[in-house]
Design a protein around this motif. Structure first.
Motif, short mmCIF file in Angstrom:
data_model
loop_
_atom_site.label_atom_id
_atom_site.label_comp_id
_atom_site.label_asym_id
_atom_site.label_seq_id
_atom_site.Cartn_x
_atom_site.Cartn_y
_atom_site.Cartn_z
N MET A 1 1.70 -28.58 -31.01
CA MET A 1 2.11 -27.25 -31.48
C MET A 1 1.55 -27.02 -32.89
O MET A 1 1.58 -27.93 -33.72
CB MET A 1 3.65 -27.17 -31.50
N ARG A 2 1.05 -25.81 -33.13
CA ARG A 2 0.50 -25.48 -34.46
C ARG A 2 1.45 -24.50 -35.16
O ARG A 2 1.80 -23.46 -34.60
CB ARG A 2 -0.88 -24.87 -34.31
N ILE A 3 1.86 -24.86 -36.37
CA ILE A 3 2.88 -24.09 -37.09
C ILE A 3 2.37 -23.69 -38.46
O ILE A 3 1.82 -24.53 -39.19
CB ILE A 3 4.18 -24.92 -37.25
N PHE A 4 2.54 -22.43 -38.82
CA PHE A 4 2.29 -21.95 -40.17
C PHE A 4 3.61 -21.95 -40.95
O PHE A 4 4.62 -21.46 -40.43
CB PHE A 4 1.74 -20.52 -40.16
N ILE A 5 3.58 -22.48 -42.18
CA ILE A 5 4.75 -22.40 -43.06
C ILE A 5 4.34 -21.64 -44.32
O ILE A 5 3.37 -22.02 -44.99
CB ILE A 5 5.28 -23.79 -43.44
N ALA A 6 5.07 -20.60 -44.63
CA ALA A 6 4.80 -19.83 -45.85
C ALA A 6 5.82 -20.20 -46.91
O ALA A 6 7.02 -19.97 -46.73
CB ALA A 6 4.88 -18.33 -45.56
N LEU A 27 8.50 -35.77 -35.45
CA LEU A 27 9.01 -35.47 -34.11
C LEU A 27 7.91 -35.24 -33.08
O LEU A 27 8.20 -34.87 -31.96
CB LEU A 27 9.92 -34.24 -34.17
N GLY A 28 6.67 -35.41 -33.47
CA GLY A 28 5.61 -35.21 -32.47
C GLY A 28 4.25 -34.96 -33.05
O GLY A 28 3.37 -34.47 -32.35
N ASN A 29 4.09 -35.27 -34.31
CA ASN A 29 2.80 -35.09 -34.97
C ASN A 29 2.25 -33.68 -34.76
O ASN A 29 1.07 -33.50 -34.44
CB ASN A 29 1.80 -36.14 -34.47
N HIS A 30 3.12 -32.70 -34.91
CA HIS A 30 2.69 -31.31 -34.76
C HIS A 30 1.80 -30.91 -35.92
O HIS A 30 1.90 -31.44 -37.02
CB HIS A 30 3.92 -30.42 -34.64
N GLU A 31 0.95 -29.94 -35.68
CA GLU A 31 -0.04 -29.51 -36.65
C GLU A 31 0.57 -28.45 -37.57
O GLU A 31 0.93 -27.36 -37.12
CB GLU A 31 -1.25 -28.94 -35.91
N VAL A 32 0.72 -28.80 -38.85
CA VAL A 32 1.37 -27.91 -39.81
C VAL A 32 0.35 -27.44 -40.85
O VAL A 32 -0.33 -28.26 -41.47
CB VAL A 32 2.54 -28.61 -40.52
N PHE A 33 0.28 -26.13 -41.04
CA PHE A 33 -0.55 -25.55 -42.10
C PHE A 33 0.36 -24.77 -43.05
O PHE A 33 1.21 -23.99 -42.60
CB PHE A 33 -1.59 -24.58 -41.54
N PHE A 34 0.19 -24.98 -44.35
CA PHE A 34 0.93 -24.20 -45.34
C PHE A 34 0.09 -23.00 -45.76
O PHE A 34 -1.13 -23.09 -45.88
CB PHE A 34 1.25 -25.04 -46.57
N LEU A 35 0.77 -21.88 -46.00
CA LEU A 35 0.15 -20.72 -46.63
C LEU A 35 0.64 -20.69 -48.07
O LEU A 35 1.85 -20.62 -48.32
CB LEU A 35 0.56 -19.43 -45.90
N GLY A 36 -0.28 -20.77 -49.03
CA GLY A 36 0.14 -20.84 -50.43
C GLY A 36 -0.93 -20.30 -51.36
O GLY A 36 -2.01 -19.88 -50.93
N THR A 37 -0.63 -20.31 -52.65
CA THR A 37 -1.59 -19.87 -53.67
C THR A 37 -2.04 -21.07 -54.50
O THR A 37 -1.34 -22.08 -54.56
CB THR A 37 -0.96 -18.82 -54.61
N ARG A 38 -3.18 -20.93 -55.15
CA ARG A 38 -3.66 -22.00 -56.03
C ARG A 38 -2.88 -22.03 -57.33
O ARG A 38 -2.96 -22.99 -58.09
CB ARG A 38 -5.14 -21.79 -56.33
N GLN A 92 1.39 -21.10 -33.21
CA GLN A 92 2.37 -20.82 -32.15
C GLN A 92 3.76 -20.57 -32.72
O GLN A 92 4.69 -20.27 -31.98
CB GLN A 92 2.38 -22.00 -31.18
N ALA A 93 3.92 -20.77 -34.03
CA ALA A 93 5.20 -20.47 -34.69
C ALA A 93 4.92 -20.20 -36.16
O ALA A 93 3.97 -20.75 -36.73
CB ALA A 93 6.17 -21.63 -34.53
N PHE A 94 5.75 -19.36 -36.75
CA PHE A 94 5.63 -19.04 -38.18
C PHE A 94 6.99 -19.25 -38.82
O PHE A 94 7.98 -18.66 -38.40
CB PHE A 94 5.17 -17.59 -38.37
N LEU A 95 7.03 -20.13 -39.84
CA LEU A 95 8.29 -20.41 -40.54
C LEU A 95 8.22 -19.81 -41.94
O LEU A 95 7.40 -20.21 -42.77
CB LEU A 95 8.53 -21.92 -40.63
N ALA A 96 9.09 -18.84 -42.20
CA ALA A 96 9.16 -18.20 -43.51
C ALA A 96 10.23 -18.90 -44.34
O ALA A 96 11.38 -18.98 -43.93
CB ALA A 96 9.51 -16.73 -43.34
N MET A 97 9.81 -19.38 -45.52
CA MET A 97 10.75 -20.08 -46.39
C MET A 97 11.07 -19.27 -47.65
O MET A 97 11.56 -19.80 -48.64
CB MET A 97 10.18 -21.44 -46.79
N GLY A 98 10.79 -17.96 -47.60
CA GLY A 98 11.08 -17.11 -48.74
C GLY A 98 9.86 -16.86 -49.59
O GLY A 98 8.83 -17.49 -49.42
#
Length: 365
Positions: A1-6, A27-38, A92-98
């Motif tokens: 599963m590929r997940i974006f975290i902002a 929990l399964g070596n899912h593919e996580v990408f963060f969206l962030g600024t430099r 496949q999922a987007f997690l918004a952390m504020g």
């Protein structure tokens, strides 16, 4: 599963996000990408552990002026860049952390019909999360009190704030922590933290209060932020007792474990960590925080019997010295419910990760 975290900007958004991302990997070596600024903390903290997709974006300054034009321009560029990332990586999922990054990403997630999940770290939710909650499939909350401020059709679960494992591992290890830091085991220890970026007003008033306090049995851990580090270090070298100064301390669990009392801001992460360690605190909410959200966090910890709250306008060295002395001589006793909530917090990142993965499995079934 590929997940974006902002998640970006401050430790209050970044550190809980890292905890959830590590749990997703476990929990399964899912593919996580963060969206962030430099520009944000994520460039230093997240990059060594997870891939970051950088965007140009900036928080909304609600006072209109020339900076408003710059903010609008950067966010238009960042919004376009995020759209390209959604097309290229197809999460496949987007997690918004504020933060503003969550809102920009949630627009694209909604457009591409990517399931949106949200975690709110503060008692009073930020504007971005109040908007995103309306589109979220699941909303995870740090505090039960937050639900009344949100409008959502998604499922709501109170998980607590995810804390990093390296922070939690120090709980109940006062002797070991003081030895690790080179502090004396029999002295009363004060911890000063002005948030992940430091606070000049807290640094200044504490140094003034220190001149009033009896110093025979004291020692200090002072996390100043980059701006005041050299000045406070110079003052600390002249003290006749152990006085540790750091510009920033990523492994802050050792400082919580070593301390007897804390003098802090009241960001969501700080309040949760103080609660987890049962550390009596004098809290000064950041007066310019959006929607005064730090005030709500501080009042929550005060209701648990672990803190007193001082506004910036009433913060004086004499008052601070008196409160520190009271807490050092007679620490407040937390309510009984604290013990069960501490156990709950240890599972917060697991609950969020399993909530996202379980929902994804149900959708595919």
């Amino acid at each position: 599963m590929r997940i974006f975290i902002a998640a970006g900007g401050t430790g209050g958004h970044v550190f809980p996000s890292v905890s959830v991302a590590e749990e997703l990997r476990r929990l399964g070596n899912h593919e996580v990408f963060f969206l962030g600024t430099r520009r944000g903390l994520e460039a230093d903290t997240v990059a060594p552990r997870f891939p970051i997709l950088y965007v140009s974006a900036r928080g909304w300054d609600r006072r209109f002026g020339l900076r408003t034009l710059r903010m609008v321009g950067e966010n238009i560029v960042g919004f376009s860049t995020m759209g390209w990332y959604f097309l290229r990586y197809r999460p496949q999922a987007f997690l918004a952390m504020g933060s503003y990054l969550s809102l920009l990403g949630a627009f694209w997630a909604k457009f591409f019909r990517v399931p949106i999940y949200l975690h709110e770290q503060n008692v009073y939710p930020g504007l971005a999360n109040r908007i995103v909650a309306r589109w979220a499939r699941k909303v995870f909350l740090a505090f039960a009190e937050t639900e009344k401020y949100l409008r959502t059709r998604g499922e709501v679960e109170v998980t607590g704030n995810p804390l990093r494992r390296e922070v939690m591992d120090w709980r109940g290890k006062k002797e070991e922590a003081r030895c690790f830091l080179g502090l004396e085991s029999n002295r009363k220890t004060i911890l000063v933290v002005g948030g992940s970026r430091g606070s000049s007003i807290l640094n200044r008033v504490f140094l003034e209060a220190l001149e009033i306090l009896p110093q025979a049995n004291l020692q200090v851990i002072h996390i100043t932020g980059k701006e005041d580090y050299l000045e406070v270090s110079e003052r600390a070298r002249k003290k006749p007792f152990p006085y540790l100064v750091f510009p920033f301390l990523e492994s802050i669990g050792v400082a919580y474990a070593a301390a007897d009392v804390a003098f802090c801001r009241s960001g969501a992460n700080t309040v949760t960590e103080l609660f987890f360690f049962g550390l009596p605190s004098i809290l000064v909410p950041y007066g310019e925080a959006t929607d005064n959200h730090q005030w709500y966090n501080a009042c929550w910890l005060a209701q648990q019997g672990l803190a007193v709250v001082l506004g910036e306008r009433e913060l004086q060295a004499s008052i601070l010295a008196q409160k520190l002395l009271e807490f050092l001589e007679q620490p407040p006793q937390p309510r009984k419910a604290v013990v069960s909530w501490v156990q709950h917090l240890q599972k917060a990142s697991t609950c969020i990760a399993q909530g996202i993965l379980g929902d994804h499995r149900e959708e595919r079934a």
